[in-house]
Design a protein around this motif. Sequence first.
Motif, short mmCIF file in Angstrom:
data_model
loop_
_atom_site.label_atom_id
_atom_site.label_comp_id
_atom_site.label_asym_id
_atom_site.label_seq_id
_atom_site.Cartn_x
_atom_site.Cartn_y
_atom_site.Cartn_z
N VAL A 135 0.87 -1.32 -0.03
CA VAL A 135 -0.13 -0.18 0.07
C VAL A 135 0.85 1.34 0.04
N MET A 136 1.87 1.30 0.80
CA MET A 136 2.75 2.57 0.98
C MET A 136 3.93 2.48 -0.31
N VAL A 137 4.14 1.63 -1.08
CA VAL A 137 4.89 1.91 -2.27
C VAL A 137 3.77 2.46 -3.27
N TYR A 138 2.26 2.22 -3.39
CA TYR A 138 1.69 2.53 -4.37
C TYR A 138 1.47 4.05 -3.72
N SER A 139 1.38 4.52 -2.69
CA SER A 139 1.00 5.83 -2.15
C SER A 139 2.36 6.68 -2.24
N ALA A 140 3.49 6.08 -2.13
CA ALA A 140 4.65 6.82 -2.33
C ALA A 140 5.26 7.01 -3.86
N SER A 141 4.67 6.27 -4.86
CA SER A 141 5.15 6.26 -6.15
C SER A 141 4.11 6.59 -7.12
N ILE A 142 2.79 6.89 -6.55
CA ILE A 142 1.81 7.42 -7.49
C ILE A 142 1.91 8.55 -8.18
N ALA A 143 2.68 9.53 -7.84
CA ALA A 143 2.79 10.66 -8.41
C ALA A 143 4.17 10.84 -9.42
N MET A 144 5.08 9.73 -9.29
CA MET A 144 6.30 9.77 -9.97
C MET A 144 6.11 9.93 -11.53
N PRO A 145 5.16 9.48 -12.28
CA PRO A 145 5.05 9.82 -13.61
C PRO A 145 4.64 11.21 -14.07
N ASP A 146 4.62 12.05 -13.07
CA ASP A 146 4.63 13.32 -13.14
C ASP A 146 5.90 14.27 -13.45
N ASN A 147 7.08 13.35 -13.18
CA ASN A 147 8.41 13.60 -13.25
C ASN A 147 8.76 13.63 -14.39
N PRO A 148 9.23 14.14 -15.05
CA PRO A 148 9.91 13.87 -16.77
C PRO A 148 10.65 12.55 -16.83
N LYS A 149 11.64 12.38 -15.68
CA LYS A 149 12.07 11.10 -15.69
C LYS A 149 11.60 10.02 -15.90
N PHE A 150 10.26 9.91 -15.36
CA PHE A 150 9.44 8.73 -15.51
C PHE A 150 8.05 8.98 -16.11
N THR A 151 8.16 9.81 -17.18
CA THR A 151 7.02 10.29 -17.95
C THR A 151 6.38 9.19 -18.64
N PHE A 152 7.17 8.30 -19.00
CA PHE A 152 6.55 7.12 -19.96
C PHE A 152 5.98 5.85 -18.87
N TYR A 153 5.99 6.09 -17.50
CA TYR A 153 5.47 5.26 -16.74
C TYR A 153 4.26 5.62 -16.26
N SER A 154 3.26 4.25 -16.14
CA SER A 154 1.79 4.78 -15.56
C SER A 154 2.00 4.91 -14.14
N HIS A 155 0.65 5.51 -13.50
CA HIS A 155 0.70 5.59 -12.18
C HIS A 155 0.78 4.28 -11.30
#
Length: 413
Positions: free
Chosen positions: A59-79
């Motif tokens: 649950v916490m991995v999902y919460s901590a990583s859900i916004a990462m695709p907003d970073n240009p470095k991870f732009t091709f990743y899904s939430h």
Amino acid sequence: MPRALAGWFAPKEAEAAGALPVRLGGRGSFSASTTPAQVKGFDQPLVWVTVALLLWGLVMVYSASIAMPDNPKFTFYSHTHFVIRHAMSMVVAFVAALIAFQIPVQTWERLAPWLFVASLVLLILVLGVGRGVNGAKRWISLGVMNFQPSELAKFAVLLYASDYMVRKMEVKEHFFRAVAPMAVAVAVIGLLLLAEPDMGAFMVIAVIAMGILFLGGVNARMFFLIAAVIVVAFGLMIAFSEWRRERIFAYLDPWNDKYSMGKGYQLSHSLIAIGRGEIFGVGLGGSVEKLHWLPEAHTDFLLAVIGEEFGLVGVIAVIGLFLWMTRRIMHIGRQAIALDRVFAGLVAQGVGVWMGFQAFINMGVNLGALPTKGLTLPLMSYGGSAILINLVAIAVVLRVDYENRQLMHGGRV
């Protein structure tokens, strides 16, 4: 009171002496009761605590990583990219743990030297074909997941050191005959890890080896001599490495203008996250620091996100679960040694040292009590190979407990 909590407060010695044969100073055994007890195949409370840590971590991995695709470095990743990969790793790890539980402890004892050699080969291989991340080559790409040989090395050293102490039991009072060969083996592993570099994994492996030597009965003077040598060695590594010295200075004063945007950036934002959570937290999903302020929020600094979203209560709950787990694993190891199963006992207690120490270091880093190190929170942080090896280690402990129960009820292993 639930049985698991009652077991925490009840003295383990009394519990063991109530119906199970227990050695008394090596002179014999006794049984305070002849009432037959129900045989259970494994330690169920330990399984449920492990499951609780895994699911909370998911649950916490999902919460901590859900916004990462907003970073240009991870732009091709899904939430859901990281949580799906983490869930897949958990499934693979669960299957591996089931297989590991079926393997008798005697077989693990025979495999110990070969696993140690295999870990050496992989640590050499990763230096050549490993995948580089942030200047470190620690991972071998397997397509569906990245495998980290240092995780296997922790497990391999644990088994090898336990097997080594059983073989050297008669000469454990002689330093060069009992300790020096093991020290050389750990030093070789250490040199390979420092070449990656991965000083955090080396620290864990050194503590595992030292813990097993101590629990195996090595002379106390020799143990403290080894400890002093290791402390001096780590001190020299820091003294002769500029970037490691900078980490220490940043840890001592993370708010300094010189470090707050550099070496002290992670620590300062981890402290901001935990401080923002106060007593009860801001609620699941409400963390602000995970929104590209706190680097590695889903791996090394997952506890900081827990502190922000669940507050002091959440952090204490995590600490309590790891304390309970470590104590339970150590008890299983003591029980095995009481049944003259020295290798099994040392393996179980080594896993306890491993889980407890690594969790302690990760928590200390997140809370600003220790310098920043690249160590994840066992069973909770994102990482496929770490989850895999952690669950295999827990499965081996459960196997030790299963065989203990079989022996104590007149069965054979």
